[in-house]
Design an enzyme around this catalytic site. Structure first.
Site, PDB file in Angstrom:
ATOM      1  N   MET A   1       0.740  -1.279  -0.059  1.00 40.61           N
ATOM      2  CA  MET A   1      -0.072   0.064  -0.120  1.00 40.61           C
ATOM      3  C   MET A   1       0.984   1.231  -0.028  1.00 40.61           C
ATOM      4  SD  MET A   1      -3.284  -0.828   2.196  1.00 40.61           S
ATOM      5  CE  MET A   1      -2.833  -0.636   3.607  1.00 40.61           C
ATOM      6  N   GLY A   2       2.211   1.081  -0.523  1.00 39.06           N
ATOM      7  CA  GLY A   2       3.101   2.198  -0.356  1.00 39.06           C
ATOM      8  C   GLY A   2       3.451   2.454   0.944  1.00 39.06           C
TER       9      GLY A   2
ATOM     10  N   HIS B   1       9.308  -3.053   4.000  1.00 37.41           N
ATOM     11  CA  HIS B   1       9.193  -3.304   2.516  1.00 37.41           C
ATOM     12  C   HIS B   1      10.499  -3.507   1.675  1.00 37.41           C
ATOM     13  CE1 HIS B   1       5.570  -0.963   3.410  1.00 37.41           C
ATOM     14  NE2 HIS B   1       5.000  -1.795   2.745  1.00 37.41           N
TER      15      HIS B   1
ATOM     16  N   SER C   1       4.142   1.290   8.236  1.00 40.19           N
ATOM     17  CA  SER C   1       3.668   2.350   7.671  1.00 40.19           C
ATOM     18  C   SER C   1       3.018   3.168   8.744  1.00 40.19           C
ATOM     19  CB  SER C   1       2.976   2.204   6.338  1.00 40.19           C
ATOM     20  OG  SER C   1       3.528   1.520   5.489  1.00 40.19           O
TER      21      SER C   1
HETATM   22  O1  PAF Z   1      -0.389  -5.845   3.515  1.00 41.02           O
HETATM   23  C1  PAF Z   1      -0.652  -4.930   2.603  1.00 41.02           C
HETATM   24  O2  PAF Z   1       0.185  -3.800   2.477  1.00 41.02           O
HETATM   25  C2  PAF Z   1      -1.909  -5.023   2.445  1.00 41.02           C
HETATM   26  O3  PAF Z   1      -2.727  -5.622   3.044  1.00 41.02           O
HETATM   27  C3  PAF Z   1      -1.862  -5.662   0.684  1.00 41.02           C
HETATM   28  C4  PAF Z   1      -1.398  -7.141   0.801  1.00 41.02           C
HETATM   29  C5  PAF Z   1      -1.004  -4.911  -0.168  1.00 41.02           C
HETATM   30  C6  PAF Z   1      -3.421  -5.622   0.186  1.00 41.02           C
HETATM   31  O4  PAF Z   1      -3.792  -4.416  -0.023  1.00 41.02           O
END
Ligand code: PAF
Length: 288
Positions: A29-30, A36, A188
């Site tokens: 989700m950025g 990440h 985040s």
């Molecule tokens: O873990 C996340 O960031 C979200 O739940 C995902 C897997 C991108 C789905 O929107």
């Protein structure tokens, strides 16, 4: 390396045609952080130098409940692209809402019983939203492998189960969670915390560590030791507001029964100020 940025399905299709296999997807989700980065590095490792890493950046409205932080969820595509570039990502797919949901999403994924407990109980509809968008991302990007973080342990287990139950033929890779130097799991949402809320939030990993240390005395001792730390923090200033503490079988997310032997997962969720945080640690239990 500057990743190709696809903002539309057509752009994604064009980019997807040029991608050499294996194609490894990292759904996000950025607001990318060190957790990440670990996913992106793992994806590049799986893809090898010749394969392709595809990152999706989409704040999925379907997985936010009323009153949750959809509107203020951090969004910074420029910074996300810089991080993706530094980590050797091939393509970033960052659609807008209409690109992901061109019509009302009437048909959604039912997460089943594993999706009704813990995060599913606290956030009704959350896993329906997550699995629906993940299934759509799988269909749109056709990856060979998809990489998810073990921090969202229940999400990872449900994605694995959906992939198996729907015969999707995609390998799911789980990456260990990353902690900041003070022990807080990267998220985040950590950027919402004030300094005093962050100090309070550290009781979450401290509770899980206390639980881990009690493993030799059995599952009830694990929960008691972790619960004591959370109780103390709930009387702090600012207080930690615990949501749940559970010791589960990592395959089913059912609470472990007395006599359980093997690796269980100790999970906790709590609020510091307005910020909801989750964390988990493995606990090895012998015969009681
Ligand atoms: O873990 C996340 O960031 C979200 O739940 C995902 C897997 C991108 C789905 O929107």
């Amino acid at each position: 390396m500057i990743p190709i940025l696809a903002r539309t399905r057509r752009g994604l299709d064009a980019a997807r045609h040029g991608m050499t296999p294996p194609v490894v997807l990292v759904p996000t989700m950025g607001a990318l952080h060190d957790g990440h980065r670990a996913l992106l590095r793992r994806a590049r490792e799986i893809a090898g130098t010749d394969g392709s890493v595809l990152v999706s950046v989409f704040v999925n409205p379907l997985q936010f409940g009323p009153g949750e932080d959809f509107g203020r969820y951090p969004r910074d595509l420029t910074e996300d692209l810089a991080i993706c570039g530094a980590e050797g990502v091939t393509v970033v797919f960052a659609p807008d809402r209409a690109g992901m949901y061109p019509r009302e999403q009437l048909v959604t994924v039912d997460p089943g019983p594993m999706g009704q407990v813990l995060e599913g109980a606290s956030r009704p509809g959350f896993f329906t939203g997550v699995l629906t968008v993940v299934l759509k991302l799988f269909q749109l990007t056709l990856p060979d492998v998809a990489v998810f973080g073990q921090k969202d342990a229940q999400q990872l287990a449900l994605v694995r189960r959906m992939t198996a139950d729907f015969d999707l033929g995609i390998a799911i890779d789980g990456v260990p969670l990353v902690r900041d130097p003070d022990g807080l799991a990267t998220s985040s949402r950590n950027r919402y915390l004030s300094a005093s809320e962050r100090a309070t939030a550290l009781a979450l990993p401290a509770a899980l560590r206390a639980g881990q240390e009690a493993a030799g005395d059995g599952s009830e001792a694990v929960l008691a030791a972790a619960g004591q730390v959370l109780d103390r923090a709930s009387r702090g200033d600012p207080p930690l507001l615990p949501d749940y503490l559970a010791l589960v079988d990592p395959e089913t997310f059912a609470g472990v029964k007395p006599g359980y032997a093997g690796t269980a997962l100790l999970l906790a969720a709590a609020r510091a100020g307005k910020t909801r945080l989750i964390d988990n640690m493995p606990v090895t239990l012998g015969r009681e």
